[in-house]
Design a protein around this motif. Structure first.
Motif, PDB file in Angstrom:
ATOM      1  N   ALA A  99       1.010  -1.199   0.015  1.00 60.78           N
ATOM      2  CA  ALA A  99       0.169   0.145  -0.004  1.00 60.78           C
ATOM      3  C   ALA A  99       0.838   1.311  -0.035  1.00 60.78           C
ATOM      4  O   ALA A  99       1.782   1.158   0.699  1.00 60.78           O
ATOM      5  N   ALA A 100       0.490   2.165  -0.766  1.00 62.62           N
ATOM      6  CA  ALA A 100       1.010   3.500  -0.786  1.00 62.62           C
ATOM      7  C   ALA A 100       0.950   4.362   0.537  1.00 62.62           C
ATOM      8  O   ALA A 100      -0.190   4.433   1.102  1.00 62.62           O
ATOM      9  N   PRO A 101       2.167   4.887   0.982  1.00 63.90           N
ATOM     10  CA  PRO A 101       1.947   5.588   2.512  1.00 63.90           C
ATOM     11  C   PRO A 101       1.531   6.971   2.077  1.00 63.90           C
ATOM     12  O   PRO A 101       2.035   8.005   2.372  1.00 63.90           O
ATOM     13  N   VAL A 102       0.355   7.256   1.517  1.00 70.34           N
ATOM     14  CA  VAL A 102      -0.376   8.417   1.264  1.00 70.34           C
ATOM     15  C   VAL A 102      -0.282   9.132   2.534  1.00 70.34           C
ATOM     16  O   VAL A 102      -0.673   9.015   3.785  1.00 70.34           O
TER      17      VAL A 102
ATOM     18  N   ARG B 206       7.531  12.541   3.315  1.00 70.21           N
ATOM     19  CA  ARG B 206       8.693  12.452   2.261  1.00 70.21           C
ATOM     20  C   ARG B 206       8.268  11.415   1.236  1.00 70.21           C
ATOM     21  O   ARG B 206       9.168  11.029   0.511  1.00 70.21           O
ATOM     22  N   TYR B 207       7.071  11.093   0.899  1.00 67.90           N
ATOM     23  CA  TYR B 207       6.687  10.322  -0.245  1.00 67.90           C
ATOM     24  C   TYR B 207       5.980  11.068  -1.339  1.00 67.90           C
ATOM     25  O   TYR B 207       5.302  11.958  -1.322  1.00 67.90           O
ATOM     26  N   ARG B 208       6.687  10.673  -2.576  1.00 70.07           N
ATOM     27  CA  ARG B 208       6.187  11.258  -3.899  1.00 70.07           C
ATOM     28  C   ARG B 208       6.005  10.103  -4.787  1.00 70.07           C
ATOM     29  O   ARG B 208       6.612   9.051  -4.784  1.00 70.07           O
ATOM     30  N   GLU B 209       5.022  10.410  -5.778  1.00 72.66           N
ATOM     31  CA  GLU B 209       4.988   9.531  -7.132  1.00 72.66           C
ATOM     32  C   GLU B 209       5.068  10.299  -8.234  1.00 72.66           C
ATOM     33  O   GLU B 209       4.349  11.325  -8.145  1.00 72.66           O
TER      34      GLU B 209
END
Length: 234
Positions: free
Chosen positions: A209-212, A216-219
């Protein structure tokens, strides 16, 4: 001039810089055809995935472990009656994979070249040592990287150690890759930026699962978006 927040960028290799999973899928289709008299493609694929998951601790990631898992699955679904010719064909399929020419993904070269002059770049990949070295040499990108790390597993401890040894620590580093499970989440857990570059054929065992909402998370959709993102971070 203000000190950079980001000084080191780690890149995944397979299905981030060059095609990889498509060759596994092609070989899996060949596997299904070879065993068509013994199992339907769907259940056979499930048995193979289970064998790969079970064998990761023994063989690690890469083509050799994949071939051994195919052979094991062939023995299972045929009640140990698999023809020797099928085993031979599976070994040849693995050899074909190990000799397949590298196909860089769109904008991969441009992204690496654009960032190599301003940041320390580190290739962080897992898989068969000789195969990963072969692919890097064929890619023509090797001289742009300050370091190359071919590891058994991509864990938070691995990222922390690599970014300390090759850069200014994980807090000033970024990891870029197609695997949420191996590239993004463990890097985020040690304080790095994690950039997800989705690939249509990412292996099932690399999904998570994406850490929405993580700061510091980017897609990004493609590597062409990476340089502007790095400049934005500073």
């Amino acid at each position: 001039m203000a000190e950079r927040r980001l000084t080191t960028i780690g890149f995944d290799a397979d299905d981030t810089l060059w095609q990889n999973e498509q060759f596994f899928r092609m070989t899996q289709e060949r596997f299904a055809n070879l065993l068509a008299d013994f199992a339907e493609p769907g259940p056979l694929s499930e048995r193979l995935l289970a064998a790969e998951r079970r064998n990761l601790g023994h063989y690690g990631f890469g083509i050799k472990g994949f071939v051994l898992s195919m052979i094991e699955t062939a023995i299972e679904v045929t009640d140990a009656r698999v023809p020797a010719s099928v085993i031979r064909d599976l070994i040849e399929a693995g050899q074909d994979m190990l000799s397949h020419p590298i196909e860089l993904l769109p904008q991969a070269r441009e992204a690496v070249e654009a960032l190599a002059g301003s940041h320390r770049l580190v290739l962080i990949t897992k898989g068969d040592l000789l195969d990963q070295e072969r692919k890097l040499a064929q890619s023509g990108l090797g001289e742009l990287f300050s370091g190359v790390e071919i590891v058994s597993h991509k864990t938070p401890a691995v990222y922390a150690e690599v970014f300390v040894r090759t850069g200014d620590g994980p807090e000033r580093a970024m990891m870029v890759g197609n695997s949420m499970k191996s590239d993004v989440l463990p890097a985020l857990s040690v304080g790095s930026w994690g950039v997800h570059v989705p690939h249509d054929l990412t292996w099932e065992l690399e999904h998570d699962a994406a850490p929405v909402g993580h700061a510091r998370y980017r897609e990004i959709e493609a590597l062409g978006e990476l340089t502007p993102l790095v400049e934005e971070i500073g």
